[in-house]
Design an enzyme around this catalytic site. Structure first.
Site, PDB file in Angstrom:
ATOM      1  N   MET A   1      31.351  58.557  45.823  1.00 26.98           N
ATOM      2  CA  MET A   1      31.473  57.525  46.843  1.00 26.98           C
ATOM      3  C   MET A   1      30.707  56.289  46.397  1.00 26.98           C
ATOM      4  O   MET A   1      29.497  56.235  46.520  1.00 26.98           O
ATOM      5  CB  MET A   1      30.924  58.035  48.174  1.00 26.98           C
ATOM      6  CG  MET A   1      30.805  56.962  49.218  1.00 26.98           C
ATOM      7  SD  MET A   1      30.104  57.496  50.777  1.00 26.98           S
ATOM      8  CE  MET A   1      28.380  57.537  50.372  1.00 26.98           C
ATOM      9  N   PRO A   2      31.381  55.292  45.843  1.00 28.08           N
ATOM     10  CA  PRO A   2      30.690  54.061  45.468  1.00 28.08           C
ATOM     11  C   PRO A   2      30.217  53.302  46.712  1.00 28.08           C
ATOM     12  O   PRO A   2      30.909  53.240  47.725  1.00 28.08           O
ATOM     13  CB  PRO A   2      31.755  53.251  44.742  1.00 28.08           C
ATOM     14  CG  PRO A   2      32.802  54.222  44.361  1.00 28.08           C
ATOM     15  CD  PRO A   2      32.760  55.300  45.393  1.00 28.08           C
ATOM     16  N   TYR A   3      29.031  52.745  46.576  1.00 28.15           N
ATOM     17  CA  TYR A   3      28.462  51.887  47.611  1.00 28.15           C
ATOM     18  C   TYR A   3      28.008  50.616  46.914  1.00 28.15           C
ATOM     19  O   TYR A   3      27.200  50.671  45.979  1.00 28.15           O
ATOM     20  CB  TYR A   3      27.281  52.574  48.292  1.00 28.15           C
ATOM     21  CG  TYR A   3      26.451  51.647  49.146  1.00 28.15           C
ATOM     22  CD1 TYR A   3      26.854  51.306  50.426  1.00 28.15           C
ATOM     23  CD2 TYR A   3      25.268  51.103  48.661  1.00 28.15           C
ATOM     24  CE1 TYR A   3      26.090  50.450  51.208  1.00 28.15           C
ATOM     25  CE2 TYR A   3      24.498  50.250  49.429  1.00 28.15           C
ATOM     26  CZ  TYR A   3      24.915  49.925  50.699  1.00 28.15           C
ATOM     27  OH  TYR A   3      24.167  49.077  51.459  1.00 28.15           O
TER      28      TYR A   3
END
Length: 69
Positions: A1-3
């Site tokens: 999950m890129p943030y």
């Protein structure tokens, strides 16, 4: 999950401009890293110019009373 957290000075950035930034960052992560857009989170923090400084002074002093003009 890129943030991804983007911090910019608050100086009249429109909702459409911020939506474009979110879309293009998401597209880049998908294209370059193969990250799923459904799992990519982009947050834009707008910081008051008097709360952001560089060169030893607040941005509001460097840009003056009418930034961008």
């Amino acid at each position: 999950m890129p943030y991804v957290n983007v911090r910019i000075t608050r100086e009249g950035n429109t909702p459409a401009q911020k939506a474009q930034v979110i879309a293009e960052i998401t597209e880049t992560l998908e294209r370059v890293l193969g990250k799923s857009p459904e799992l990519t989170h982009v947050v834009i923090d707008e910081v008051a110019m008097e709360d952001w400084g560089y060169r030893g002074v607040p941005t509001s002093q460097l840009r003056g009373p009418n930034p961008g003009t």
